[in-house]
Design an enzyme around this catalytic site. Structure first.
Site, PDB file in Angstrom:
ATOM      1  N   GLU A 129      20.011  49.579  44.663  1.00  0.00           N
ATOM      2  CA  GLU A 129      19.403  50.301  43.554  1.00  0.00           C
ATOM      3  C   GLU A 129      18.252  49.499  42.945  1.00  0.00           C
ATOM      4  O   GLU A 129      18.324  48.272  42.844  1.00  0.00           O
ATOM      5  CB  GLU A 129      20.449  50.546  42.462  1.00  0.00           C
ATOM      6  CG  GLU A 129      21.669  51.298  42.956  1.00  0.00           C
ATOM      7  CD  GLU A 129      22.800  51.336  41.940  1.00  0.00           C
ATOM      8  OE1 GLU A 129      23.808  51.995  42.222  1.00  0.00           O
ATOM      9  OE2 GLU A 129      22.664  50.694  40.869  1.00  0.00           O
ATOM     10  N   CYS A 140      14.122  46.844  37.432  1.00  0.00           N
ATOM     11  CA  CYS A 140      15.331  46.054  37.674  1.00  0.00           C
ATOM     12  C   CYS A 140      15.631  46.128  39.162  1.00  0.00           C
ATOM     13  O   CYS A 140      15.882  47.209  39.702  1.00  0.00           O
ATOM     14  CB  CYS A 140      16.477  46.631  36.852  1.00  0.00           C
ATOM     15  SG  CYS A 140      18.050  45.769  37.059  1.00  0.00           S
ATOM     16  N   CYS A 158      28.294  42.866  45.903  1.00  0.00           N
ATOM     17  CA  CYS A 158      28.360  41.570  45.204  1.00  0.00           C
ATOM     18  C   CYS A 158      29.768  41.012  45.361  1.00  0.00           C
ATOM     19  O   CYS A 158      30.744  41.765  45.364  1.00  0.00           O
ATOM     20  CB  CYS A 158      28.038  41.764  43.719  1.00  0.00           C
ATOM     21  SG  CYS A 158      27.976  40.223  42.768  1.00  0.00           S
ATOM     22  N   CYS A 207      32.943  41.076  38.883  1.00  0.00           N
ATOM     23  CA  CYS A 207      33.061  41.232  37.433  1.00  0.00           C
ATOM     24  C   CYS A 207      33.818  42.524  37.123  1.00  0.00           C
ATOM     25  O   CYS A 207      33.546  43.573  37.712  1.00  0.00           O
ATOM     26  CB  CYS A 207      31.677  41.249  36.791  1.00  0.00           C
ATOM     27  SG  CYS A 207      30.785  39.687  36.952  1.00  0.00           S
ATOM     28  N   CYS A 231      31.795  45.785  36.222  1.00  0.00           N
ATOM     29  CA  CYS A 231      30.638  46.114  37.051  1.00  0.00           C
ATOM     30  C   CYS A 231      31.055  46.868  38.306  1.00  0.00           C
ATOM     31  O   CYS A 231      31.894  46.401  39.071  1.00  0.00           O
ATOM     32  CB  CYS A 231      29.894  44.838  37.440  1.00  0.00           C
ATOM     33  SG  CYS A 231      28.459  45.129  38.493  1.00  0.00           S
ATOM     34  N   GLY A 258      24.096  42.633  42.891  1.00  0.00           N
ATOM     35  CA  GLY A 258      24.202  41.309  43.477  1.00  0.00           C
ATOM     36  C   GLY A 258      23.968  40.182  42.494  1.00  0.00           C
ATOM     37  O   GLY A 258      23.477  40.373  41.379  1.00  0.00           O
ATOM     38  N   GLU A 259      24.346  38.988  42.912  1.00  0.00           N
ATOM     39  CA  GLU A 259      24.101  37.745  42.177  1.00  0.00           C
ATOM     40  C   GLU A 259      22.894  37.068  42.828  1.00  0.00           C
ATOM     41  O   GLU A 259      22.975  36.561  43.947  1.00  0.00           O
ATOM     42  CB  GLU A 259      25.335  36.841  42.252  1.00  0.00           C
ATOM     43  CG  GLU A 259      25.116  35.372  41.957  1.00  0.00           C
ATOM     44  CD  GLU A 259      24.503  35.080  40.603  1.00  0.00           C
ATOM     45  OE1 GLU A 259      23.479  34.357  40.561  1.00  0.00           O
ATOM     46  OE2 GLU A 259      25.026  35.583  39.586  1.00  0.00           O
ATOM     47  N   SER A 285      18.568  36.844  36.627  1.00  0.00           N
ATOM     48  CA  SER A 285      19.884  36.803  35.981  1.00  0.00           C
ATOM     49  C   SER A 285      20.891  36.116  36.896  1.00  0.00           C
ATOM     50  O   SER A 285      20.812  36.226  38.122  1.00  0.00           O
ATOM     51  CB  SER A 285      20.348  38.233  35.679  1.00  0.00           C
ATOM     52  OG  SER A 285      21.656  38.234  35.139  1.00  0.00           O
ATOM     53  N   SER A 335      24.616  35.542  32.435  1.00  0.00           N
ATOM     54  CA  SER A 335      25.654  36.491  32.024  1.00  0.00           C
ATOM     55  C   SER A 335      26.782  35.704  31.369  1.00  0.00           C
ATOM     56  O   SER A 335      27.447  34.912  32.033  1.00  0.00           O
ATOM     57  CB  SER A 335      26.183  37.252  33.244  1.00  0.00           C
ATOM     58  OG  SER A 335      25.160  38.039  33.806  1.00  0.00           O
ATOM     59  N   LEU A 336      26.993  35.954  30.100  1.00  0.00           N
ATOM     60  CA  LEU A 336      27.960  35.152  29.329  1.00  0.00           C
ATOM     61  C   LEU A 336      29.210  35.959  28.984  1.00  0.00           C
ATOM     62  O   LEU A 336      30.298  35.675  29.475  1.00  0.00           O
ATOM     63  CB  LEU A 336      27.278  34.639  28.055  1.00  0.00           C
ATOM     64  CG  LEU A 336      28.095  33.781  27.097  1.00  0.00           C
ATOM     65  CD1 LEU A 336      28.737  32.603  27.805  1.00  0.00           C
ATOM     66  CD2 LEU A 336      27.218  33.304  25.949  1.00  0.00           C
ATOM     67  N   HIS A 337      29.094  36.908  28.066  1.00  0.00           N
ATOM     68  CA  HIS A 337      30.119  37.904  27.741  1.00  0.00           C
ATOM     69  C   HIS A 337      31.353  37.386  27.004  1.00  0.00           C
ATOM     70  O   HIS A 337      32.080  38.178  26.429  1.00  0.00           O
ATOM     71  CB  HIS A 337      30.548  38.682  28.988  1.00  0.00           C
ATOM     72  CG  HIS A 337      29.389  39.191  29.775  1.00  0.00           C
ATOM     73  ND1 HIS A 337      28.367  39.928  29.202  1.00  0.00           N
ATOM     74  CD2 HIS A 337      29.052  39.041  31.080  1.00  0.00           C
ATOM     75  CE1 HIS A 337      27.469  40.224  30.133  1.00  0.00           C
ATOM     76  NE2 HIS A 337      27.848  39.691  31.265  1.00  0.00           N
ATOM     77  N   HIS A 339      28.227  50.443  29.550  1.00  0.00           N
ATOM     78  CA  HIS A 339      28.237  51.756  30.190  1.00  0.00           C
ATOM     79  C   HIS A 339      29.571  51.904  30.915  1.00  0.00           C
ATOM     80  O   HIS A 339      29.851  51.158  31.862  1.00  0.00           O
ATOM     81  CB  HIS A 339      27.089  51.881  31.203  1.00  0.00           C
ATOM     82  CG  HIS A 339      25.752  52.105  30.561  1.00  0.00           C
ATOM     83  ND1 HIS A 339      24.727  52.774  31.189  1.00  0.00           N
ATOM     84  CD2 HIS A 339      25.269  51.757  29.345  1.00  0.00           C
ATOM     85  CE1 HIS A 339      23.674  52.830  30.401  1.00  0.00           C
ATOM     86  NE2 HIS A 339      23.983  52.208  29.276  1.00  0.00           N
ATOM     87  N   CYS A 369      24.847  49.321  36.655  1.00  0.00           N
ATOM     88  CA  CYS A 369      24.688  48.688  37.955  1.00  0.00           C
ATOM     89  C   CYS A 369      25.774  49.120  38.942  1.00  0.00           C
ATOM     90  O   CYS A 369      26.964  48.983  38.676  1.00  0.00           O
ATOM     91  CB  CYS A 369      24.712  47.175  37.783  1.00  0.00           C
ATOM     92  SG  CYS A 369      24.360  46.289  39.292  1.00  0.00           S
TER      93      CYS A 369
END
Length: 344
Positions: free
Chosen positions: A93, A106, A113, A117, A120, A158-159, A190, A212-214, A288, A331
């Site tokens: 995407e 993006c 991935c 997560c 995700c 992906g990472e 990211s 990416s923390l969260h 989302h 994503c």
């Protein structure tokens, strides 16, 4: 039939090797780069300042490798999610996000991935393949709105630092004079914080960084992001504090606010303590929803409270505008849907 090699995604050094292989002078590498990255041709035959006979030799073993989007979903807010076909019938995407002062794309760096997560959809696909630099560049150059782009974020599927070689190659092409010629200040990469590739990225690129923390708490972050066990956020922050970012790049932390999970004053205080001494900012993101996940987004009021509480403690914090929810812009949502359709 022997498969041809794609020229798209090659650096100037690699194009010089191609030129020598087909009997072209060294300066033909710059000509090819100009056709690929500035004129954005689709066929070798279009490279008209290369002699016809040499073009025919080049075309016998090489192709540009450009692919148009396979599908597009358009949001009422102007966001467009494009699907590009990748290996083995899978899709990646690229999301075009227009705004008043900037038009952002993006992009994806992997098919699926392996970071898994919890929040995700891409992580549910598992890792299918790393994208090549050419496949990354194709998302940018074959975008219908390519000439309108002002900013690029590697925040798609992906990472990025799990595919660091190809991502760094794409960044070289994007920021070099022989390539697209963008300032690295227009690009953000990211990551969950994979240590060794992160050091390489910091040494070899001046593009902005988003982590990416969260959650500031290890066990809680591990429940949301299993990669915490291999990439502890405290170690990521400590690594970043080794560098002087004053004039080179912006460092930000992405923080999805989940209702009742990571949105308390306890989290505000821990975040402020964790980031103290590091020039950075925190971007708050609305969740989302995805199928099968009980996590819920915070209210707008709660997000404003959390932002103001962090700002009051000296942490620059903003709320990112949510875009494209009506077209499954989160994503991995649309690509997963197409993958499941193919399987059935």
């Amino acid at each position: 039939m022997e498969q041809k090699t794609s020229l798209l995604g090659m650096t100037i050094a690699e194009l010089r090797t191609v030129a020598a292989e087909v009997g072209l002078p060294a300066y033909a590498a710059s000509q090819m780069a100009d056709w690929l990255y500035k004129k954005r041709v689709s066929e070798v035959a279009e490279m008209t300042n290369i002699a016809l006979r040499k073009r025919e030799v080049l075309a016998a073993g090489y192709t540009v490798g450009a692919r148009e989007p396979a599908e597009a979903a358009r949001s009422k807010d102007g966001t467009v999610k494009y699907l590009f076909e990748a290996a083995a019938g899978r899709f990646v995407e690229a999301v075009y996000i227009p705004a008043e002062e900037r038009d952002t794309l993006c992009v994806s760096s992997q098919v699926g991935c392996r970071m898994a997560c919890h929040f995700c959809m891409t992580g549910r696909q598992g890792l299918g393949a790393n994208l090549t630099a050419g496949e990354i560049m194709n998302q940018i150059l074959r975008l219908p709105e390519a000439t309108q782009l002002t900013n690029l974020v590697f925040m798609g599927m992906g990472e990025p630092l799990d595919n660091v070689d190809e991502v760094l190659k794409a960044l070289e092409i994007l920021t070099s004079s022989y390539g697209v010629g963008w300032s690295p200040r227009r690009i953000t990469v990211s990551t969950v914080g994979v240590a060794a590739p992160l050091r390489r990225f910091l040494a070899e690129s001046e593009c902005h960084l988003a982590v990416s923390l969260h959650s500031p708490f290890a066990e809680e972050r591990a429940r949301l992001m299993p990669a915490e066990r291999a990439c502890p956020v405290e170690e990521v922050v400590a690594l970043l504090k080794e560098y002087d970012f004053a004039h080179r790049r912006r460092v930000s932390f992405e923080y999805i606010l989940f209702d009742g999970v990571n949105d308390t004053m306890r989290h505000v205080k821990a975040l402020a303590a964790l980031l103290r001494g590091l020039p950075c900012r925190v971007n708050l993101i609305r969740f989302h929803a995805i199928p099968g996940v009980a996590l819920r987004s915070c209210s707008a009021e709660k997000m404003i409270w959390f932002r103001d509480a962090l700002n009051a403690r000296g942490v620059v914090c903003t709320i990112r505008t949510s875009r494209g929810e009506d077209i499954q812009a989160a994503c991995g949502m649309l690509s997963t849907k197409r993958l499941l359709e193919k399987r059935h």
